[in-house]
Structure formats: C-alpha cells, structure tokens
Write an enzyme that holds these catalytic residues in place. Structure first.
Site, short mmCIF file in Angstrom:
data_model
loop_
_atom_site.label_atom_id
_atom_site.label_comp_id
_atom_site.label_asym_id
_atom_site.label_seq_id
_atom_site.Cartn_x
_atom_site.Cartn_y
_atom_site.Cartn_z
N ARG A 132 0.98 -0.95 -0.01
CA ARG A 132 0.02 -0.05 -0.06
C ARG A 132 0.77 1.14 -0.02
O ARG A 132 1.51 1.36 0.91
CB ARG A 132 -0.87 -0.04 1.00
N HIS A 187 -2.60 10.87 0.93
CA HIS A 187 -2.24 10.49 2.22
C HIS A 187 -1.57 11.93 2.71
O HIS A 187 -0.52 12.27 2.97
CB HIS A 187 -1.27 9.68 2.38
N GLU A 232 -7.29 8.50 6.21
CA GLU A 232 -7.51 9.03 7.42
C GLU A 232 -7.81 10.57 7.39
O GLU A 232 -7.21 11.61 7.84
CB GLU A 232 -6.14 9.10 8.40
N ASN A 241 -7.39 1.88 9.97
CA ASN A 241 -5.87 1.97 10.60
C ASN A 241 -6.16 1.86 12.14
O ASN A 241 -6.96 2.91 12.46
CB ASN A 241 -5.42 3.36 10.25
N TYR A 270 -4.14 2.00 16.04
CA TYR A 270 -3.00 1.82 16.95
C TYR A 270 -3.21 1.65 18.29
O TYR A 270 -2.47 0.90 18.96
CB TYR A 270 -2.10 3.13 16.70
N GLU A 321 -3.51 -0.14 8.36
CA GLU A 321 -2.37 0.13 9.08
C GLU A 321 -2.40 -0.28 10.32
O GLU A 321 -3.51 -0.20 11.04
CB GLU A 321 -2.26 1.77 9.04
#
Ligand code: IFM
Length: 471
Positions: A87, A131, A176, A305, A307, A375
């Site tokens: 990606r 991005h 995002e 994504n 985290y 991600e």
C-alpha cells in the site's frame, strides 16, 4: 502441569484464511524525498515542515528515505519478505503540481515504474490517492474547508486512474480524513496548521465529498473488477465507567471521530447528534442538496488504521482534551483517561483488544462489507547495534498481539481480507519528524542504508506460514 504438557497450548497455530493479504504500507511524503524533482511543487507538508516549531528538530520530507531513487531496491526488500500486497500513496503535487490542469508525466512515470516493479515481483499494488500532501496552491486557494478542493481532487483522481488503472486493482481514495480535517484545520498539529473548529468541520465534509466524487470517477474509468475503498482511522472508544455521563462522552467523540465519516459514506446521512453537538460552531449549511448521495457511492471494502484505544469520561478524572482541541467543540465536558499498561515510543497504549472491538463493531454495523486493516504497527527507539542487527522485540510482541486480535475477529465472523503493517521503512513521522521509527526495515537517514529488523524477519515467517503461534 509439566512444561511439555503446556506446549500444545502455547504453540497452537493461528492460521489465517487462504488468500489473506499480507501487506506493508507507506505514504509518499514520508518516504519519497526528491521534493523538488520532476516538477513537483510544495505540498502543505513542505510548507508546514519549514515553519519553525511545527516539526520536531525542524525535519522535512526533502530527502526522507530517498525512496524515489531507491524504489527498485525497496521493492526487492518486500519481495524477499514475501509480502503479497504493498500500500503506497500517490503524491498529488508530484503528478499534478498546481493541483489543477494536466498531469506532470514525469511524476506519473515514477508510479508507473513502481507498479511495474511490484507486479514483476509478484506484489499487488494498493494505491492511496491522498495521504495528506495537498498541493500548497490549493491550500492558498482555501484548502479543504473550500468545496472546490473536492472538485480538484476528483480531477486529479482521473489523471491517476488514467495512468495506472490498467494495472492497479485496489484503490483507496483517502487516508485518515479525520487527521486531515481535525489535526490539520482543528488543532493545527498537522499541516496546514490552522486552528478553527468550523474550518475542521467544513474540511471533514469536503473530504467526504472528495471521496464520493473520486469513487464515481474510479468506477467510470476502471475495470469492473477494481476494488474501491476508503481508509479511516476509526477511534476505538471505551467509557471510563458505565455511567450514563461517561457513555454520553463516548457518544460525542464517536460522532465527531467516527460517525462523521461512517454515516455519510455508508448511510448517506449526517449524524443528527453531531449536528446538535456542533450547533454552536456551525449550522452545516455547507452540505448541499445531493452531496450525501455523491458521498455514499457504494464501496467494495473499508480500510481501518488502528494503533491504540481511548478511554473517555465525562470529566472529573483524566486529562481534558488538549487546547486547542481537535474535536471541534463537540468534546465539551469530555476527558481522556490515561490508559494503563505499556506504551510505544509515541506514548500510545499497547492494547490489541481495541482492534478486535473495532472490527466486530464494523461486522455488526456494516454487514457484508469486507474489511482491510490498512495500517497497524508501532514506533520504538530501536537502532542498529555494532554488529548491524536491529533487535526490536517490543515491536514483534505488539504485532503478534494485534495479528492475534485480527485472527480472533475473523474467527468471530468478521470478514477481514488483509493486514498492512505500518510501516515498511522508518520514515518521516509527521510532526515528530525522524524521531519516531515505525519501520520493520531500519533506515540510517545519513547513509540511507536499509537494515532488516528482527520484526521484518518475524513477519516474513508469519507470511510464509500463513499465521503465527499464539503469543
Ligand atoms: O505515520 C502515520 C501514517 O502516516 C498515518 N497513520 C498513522 C501513522 C503513525 O502515526
């Protein structure tokens, strides 16, 4: 129980479905460098990173990981790791320098070569159109708070689709958009560094509009087999307690952090509670008739994504949202509680359950929609030791825990089709500059030497076996 008895449990294999996509991910400004080559003009991140005090150590993406010049070697690294998908993002100011008009063929040529190299290595290209690197000229004309930026994005999408549409099967419109809108225009921590709640909300809507417009263009121009997607950094939110007040705090942040994108894109509507919560800031009159129909063009998958999660309360404990806040005023009386347990070098809690919670939520709310984890990864302060090795056991543990969470979600009926590890290379970590290393390949930014970290070897092994042992 003896140690031998315990082995079958500790060694139990977590196998992923056949055809699971094992990827790595990067973004143009974070790795490419060559900021002034081939007619590329500055993006908002070139300008922001040159503004004193905005990026740690005054770092810029001028050289970054020099990927533009080292691309074949970087693709070879991925081939050696056995990744099935890569990606990457396309740099808007590299392929359409002023954000309007014809393409810069030299810019497009780089991506044509990248895609050819990937296909020759047996790696599926996954292209992200945006991005965060908006051409500065478009920011000077008003940026994402202006509706015209969404139209410019659909024009740019047509240029990229024309150049790569015959060879790229998976397309992501935006990465995002929450960060682009709320960190870029809300609290100013990201480029272009503006601090205006109304501007952040306008930007969020225009991101949605840009996504919908681009989806239409891609559907028109790509083969019917193309997969069209969007990547959101959805917030995994937990109330501090089960009190109605804490649950309402979660509702508020969920509206401005998640449903501001999910509802328009997948249901063609604005969240009513968000409109109420933000009434002191905006009347939403920038949403025009017909917009939500464009925004809600059907998608083939959703990228997530993830985290770390956030623990939210109605105040009284935890830290209030920082000022200026990214949440556009919708966070009134909301506090974020410190999470227990280990943290990464970003200070983010390590908590894989949040990924499981998000995936199962989406299974329930968007039944039938395939998901990709586009991600997931972690920054740690790792370094090449004198023997040239990079040992990063914390990253391996983080990745193993999160892949286990993905596996558990699949077992529980979530249609997760792939996992893209962030990131292939150490890179420019936005406001943190080069101080945070997310790569599974270490980059010595002085020499540009690449060193495969232990985590990359571990990931290669996971890919080769199609799964992992239970951590
Ligand atoms: O580096 C970023 C990436 O560009 C977007 N998602 C989060 C990553 C880590 O902060």
């Amino acid at each position: 129980m003896t140690a031998v008895d315990a082995r079958p449990e500790t060694m139990a294999a977590l196998r992923f479905p056949a055809g699971f996509r094992w990827g790595t991910a990067t973004a143009a400004y974070q790795i490419e460098g060559a900021a002034a080559e081939g007619g590329r003009t500055p993006s908002i991140w070139d300008t922001f990173s040159r503004t004193p005090g905005k990026v740690r150590n005054g770092d810029t993406g001028d050289i970054a990981a020099d990927h533009l010049h080292r691309m074949p070697d970087d693709v070879a690294l991925m081939r050696d790791l056995g990744v099935t998908d890569y990606r990457f993002s396309v740099s808007w100011p590299r392929v359409q320098p002023t954000g309007r008009g014809p393409a810069a063929e030299r810019g497009l040529d780089f991506y044509r070569r990248l895609v050819d190299e990937l296909l020759a290595a047996g790696i599926r290209p996954v292209a992200t159109l945006y991005h965060w690197d908006l051409p500065q000229e478009l920011e000077d004309a008003g940026g994402w708070p202006e509706r015209d930026t969404a139209h410019r994005f659909t024009e740019y999408t047509a240029l990229v689709a024309g150049a790569l549409g015959d060879r790229v099967a998976t397309w992501t419109t935006l990465n995002e958009p929450w960060c682009g809108a709320f960190l870029g225009y809300g609290n100013g921590v990201h480029a272009p560094g503006r601090t205006s709640h109304p501007a952040a909300l306008r930007a969020a809507h225009h991101f949605n509009l840009a996504h919908g417009g681009a989806t239409r263009v891609l559907r028109d121009r790509l083969p019917s087999t193309a997969e069209i997607s969007l990547t959101l950094n959805l917030h995994a939110l937990r109330p501090l307690t089960d009190s109605p007040a804490d649950r309402d705090a979660v509702r508020r942040i969920d509206a401005v952090g998640n449903r501001i994108f999910l509802d328009p894109v997948f249901h063609g509507r604005l969240p009513e509670d968000l409109v109420e919560d933000t009434a002191p800031v905006t009347d939403w009159s920038f949403v025009r008739d017909g917009d939500l129909e464009i925004v809600s063009a059907p998608l083939d998958s959703l990228g997530i994504n993830y985290y770390s999660p956030s623990v939210v309360s109605a105040g009284g404990s935890g830290s209030p949202s920082p000022s200026p806040s990214p949440w556009a005023g919708a966070e009134e009386r909301v506090a974020f509680a410190p999470a227990a347990g280990p943290r990464t070098a970003m200070g983010w809690p390590v908590d894989a359950d949040g990924l499981y919670e998000l995936l199962t939520r989406l299974r329930d709310e968007l039944p039938g929609l395939p998901l990709l984890v586009t991600e997931n990864g972690a920054a740690y302060d790792d370094y090449a030791d004198p023997s040239g090795q990079v040992h990063d056991p914390e990253r391996v543990a983080y990745l193993a825990a999160h892949l286990s969470a993905v596996h558990r979600a699949i077992e529980d009926g979530v249609d997760v089709r792939g996992y893209f590890l962030w990131s292939l290379l150490d890179n420019f970590e936005w406001a943190q500059g080069y101080s945070k290393r997310f790569g599974i390949v270490h980059v010595d930014f002085a020499s540009q030497r690449r060193t495969v970290k232990d985590s990359a070897r571990w990931y290669a092994d996971v890919i080769a076996r199609g799964g992992l042992t239970r951590p």
